[in-house]
Design an enzyme around this catalytic site. Structure first.
Site, mmCIF file in Angstrom:
data_model
loop_
_atom_site.group_PDB
_atom_site.id
_atom_site.type_symbol
_atom_site.label_atom_id
_atom_site.label_comp_id
_atom_site.label_asym_id
_atom_site.label_seq_id
_atom_site.Cartn_x
_atom_site.Cartn_y
_atom_site.Cartn_z
ATOM 1 N N ASP A 10 -30.852 7.224 31.532
ATOM 2 C CA ASP A 10 -30.859 5.776 31.336
ATOM 3 C C ASP A 10 -29.806 5.269 30.328
ATOM 4 O O ASP A 10 -29.026 4.362 30.615
ATOM 5 C CB ASP A 10 -32.268 5.404 30.875
ATOM 6 N N MET B 286 -42.286 17.817 28.755
ATOM 7 C CA MET B 286 -41.419 16.668 28.454
ATOM 8 C C MET B 286 -41.690 15.503 29.410
ATOM 9 O O MET B 286 -42.320 15.670 30.454
ATOM 10 C CB MET B 286 -39.957 17.082 28.501
ATOM 11 N N ARG C 297 -25.179 12.180 21.494
ATOM 12 C CA ARG C 297 -25.625 10.788 21.437
ATOM 13 C C ARG C 297 -24.654 10.077 20.493
ATOM 14 O O ARG C 297 -24.224 10.649 19.504
ATOM 15 C CB ARG C 297 -27.055 10.708 20.916
ATOM 16 N N ARG D 89 -40.892 11.383 28.302
ATOM 17 C CA ARG D 89 -41.239 10.360 27.309
ATOM 18 C C ARG D 89 -41.876 9.138 27.940
ATOM 19 O O ARG D 89 -42.828 8.578 27.430
ATOM 20 C CB ARG D 89 -39.971 9.916 26.564
ATOM 21 N N ASP E 189 -36.847 10.077 35.688
ATOM 22 C CA ASP E 189 -37.283 8.724 35.330
ATOM 23 C C ASP E 189 -36.259 7.657 35.719
ATOM 24 O O ASP E 189 -36.271 6.544 35.179
ATOM 25 C CB ASP E 189 -37.573 8.642 33.821
ATOM 26 N N ASP F 207 -36.229 14.445 33.410
ATOM 27 C CA ASP F 207 -37.441 13.608 33.421
ATOM 28 C C ASP F 207 -37.765 12.949 34.763
ATOM 29 O O ASP F 207 -38.884 12.504 34.974
ATOM 30 C CB ASP F 207 -37.309 12.497 32.361
ATOM 31 N N THR G 127 -30.963 14.185 34.463
ATOM 32 C CA THR G 127 -32.033 14.266 33.462
ATOM 33 C C THR G 127 -33.211 15.015 34.063
ATOM 34 O O THR G 127 -33.481 14.850 35.258
ATOM 35 C CB THR G 127 -32.506 12.873 32.982
ATOM 36 N N GLY H 284 -29.604 13.765 26.965
ATOM 37 C CA GLY H 284 -30.206 15.106 27.055
ATOM 38 C C GLY H 284 -29.623 15.838 28.256
ATOM 39 O O GLY H 284 -29.498 15.264 29.331
ATOM 40 N N VAL I 174 -15.016 17.423 40.054
ATOM 41 C CA VAL I 174 -13.639 17.909 39.849
ATOM 42 C C VAL I 174 -13.029 18.362 41.175
ATOM 43 O O VAL I 174 -11.923 17.944 41.551
ATOM 44 C CB VAL I 174 -13.627 19.064 38.815
HETATM 45 O O1 F6P Z 1 -34.536 12.693 28.308
HETATM 46 C C1 F6P Z 1 -34.733 14.039 28.503
HETATM 47 C C2 F6P Z 1 -35.570 14.632 27.398
HETATM 48 O O2 F6P Z 1 -35.613 16.002 27.673
HETATM 49 C C3 F6P Z 1 -36.967 14.039 27.207
HETATM 50 O O3 F6P Z 1 -37.918 14.516 28.095
HETATM 51 C C4 F6P Z 1 -37.262 14.422 25.786
HETATM 52 O O4 F6P Z 1 -38.197 13.556 25.208
HETATM 53 C C5 F6P Z 1 -35.930 14.268 25.122
HETATM 54 O O5 F6P Z 1 -34.953 14.475 26.135
HETATM 55 C C6 F6P Z 1 -35.677 15.219 23.983
HETATM 56 O O6 F6P Z 1 -34.439 14.912 23.448
HETATM 57 P P1 F6P Z 1 -33.669 15.719 22.316
HETATM 58 O O7 F6P Z 1 -32.671 16.572 23.011
HETATM 59 O O8 F6P Z 1 -33.030 14.675 21.499
HETATM 60 O O9 F6P Z 1 -34.672 16.520 21.568
#
Ligand code: F6P
Length: 327
Positions: free
Chosen positions: A110, A176, A79, A178, A136, A134, A132, A18, A31
């Site tokens: 992660d 957000m 991904r 998770r 996390d 999050d 990220t 993400g 860079v």
């Molecule tokens: O990992 C970052 C995040 O924004 C999470 O908080 C959220 O659950 C997820 O990505 C959403 O991912 P996607 O871009 O696949 O909807």
């Protein structure tokens, strides 16, 4: 150590998972620092998928101009299932070797770190930067993008407070996160939320409904409940509250991907700039398979293995404080 003495001569950078605000500032730092220290620098488009597709191109000073203030990532993100397999990882390492790339900087969360760890097992020098929203990632106090996303949430809550107080309502804001309640916690503290539901702290919806009811009885004109996505759905919380007290008619706002956009805050840009430069210097010094972070203002390097195998500690004291101050 200068690049002349270092075994690392050519590096690449990618963004993965993400996206988060400040990734561009991190790419810019990698860079420009890489070039400053005498390295060749390449960008890889669309994360590990782009690596497997050999979407690799040289970057110069101008290719990262005018991006420090932009959200998203100019390198784009993806991904990639194929990269989760051993064959995919071997192929990725072979492609990097074919291009003469001896160091890779991965900006992501992660899953991106795990990819870097696998590549290092295939003989590639790797560095991870925490990108990220999050927050996390362990072994760093903050991740790149977190500060901006908290600002987005607080800004939304400011607006919601206006209308919720006119109508004397409860507002439920789903954010957000998770596996980590940091966005909810920090936005909750900054916006005075009356209740903060996070995956790290068990909660009782009946008790929360009683508190909301009590708040109105005591003269509060509105209340805010923040729900981290890892703690449940805002709609379910609203339903339970309404069942307990039919006069409570909460309104739910799911902020979603809005939290991942917008211009990064100065704090995120500066964190990205410091970490980007740090990652390049550490690669030159011969470090590999490490995650870069900042702890109590100090730049730190930790084994990626250790980072991906430990869960970030939740700040319970700040959580208690946020709830106490919002009474
Ligand atoms: O990992 C970052 C995040 O924004 C999470 O908080 C959220 O659950 C997820 O990505 C959403 O991912 P996607 O871009 O696949 O909807």
């Amino acid at each position: 150590m200068s690049a002349v003495e270092s075994a690392v001569k050519k590096i690449a950078v990618l963004t993965s998972g993400g996206d988060s605000q400040g990734m561009n500032a991190a790419v810019r730092a990698v860079v420009r620092s890489g070039l400053y220290y005498g390295l060749e620098v390449c960008g890889i488009q669309r994360g590990y998928q782009g690596l497997l597709n050999e979407d690799i191109f040289p970057m110069d000073l101008r290719s990262v101009g005018d991006i420090i203030q932009r959200g998203g990532t100019i390198l784009q993100s993806a991904r990639c299932k194929e990269f989760m397999t051993l064959e995919g990882q071997q192929k990725g390492a072979d492609i990097l070797r074919k291009h003469g790339i001896d160091g890779l900087i991965v900006i992501g969360g992660d899953g991106s770190y795990q990819g870097a760890n696998k590549l290092s097992k295939q003989g590639i020098n790797t560095m991870g930067l925490p990108g990220t929203i999050d927050n996390d990632i362990s072994f760093t106090d903050y991740t790149i993008g977190f500060d901006t996303s908290v600002g987005v949430v607080v800004d939304a809550i400011n607006k919601l407070r206006d209308t919720m107080s006119s109508h004397e309502r409860v507002s439920i804001v789903e954010v957000m996160g998770r596996h980590c309640g940091d966005i909810a916690l920090h936005a909750g503290l900054a916006s005075g939320a009356e209740s903060i539901l996070v995956p790290e702290v068990p909660f009782d919806l009946k008790e929360i409904a009683d508190r909301m009811h009590h708040n109105f009885a005591c003269g509060k004109r509105h209340s805010i409940i923040i729900v981290a996505e890892g703690a449940g759905r805002g709609e379910d919380v609203a339903e339970q509250l309404h069942l307990q007290y039919p006069n409570l008619e909460p309104r739910v706002t799911v902020l979603g991907h809005i939290q991942r956009g917008g211009t990064p805050t100065p704090r995120d840009r500066n964190l990205a700039s410091l970490l980007g430069d740090f990652a390049v210097r550490k690669l030159i010094e011969g470090e590999s398979d490490k995650a870069c972070g900042v702890i109590k203002g100090e730049l730190v390097l930790t084994d990626i293995d250790k980072v991906v195998n430990s869960k970030k500690e939740f700040d319970h004291a700040t959580y208690e404080l946020a709830l106490r101050l919002s009474q």
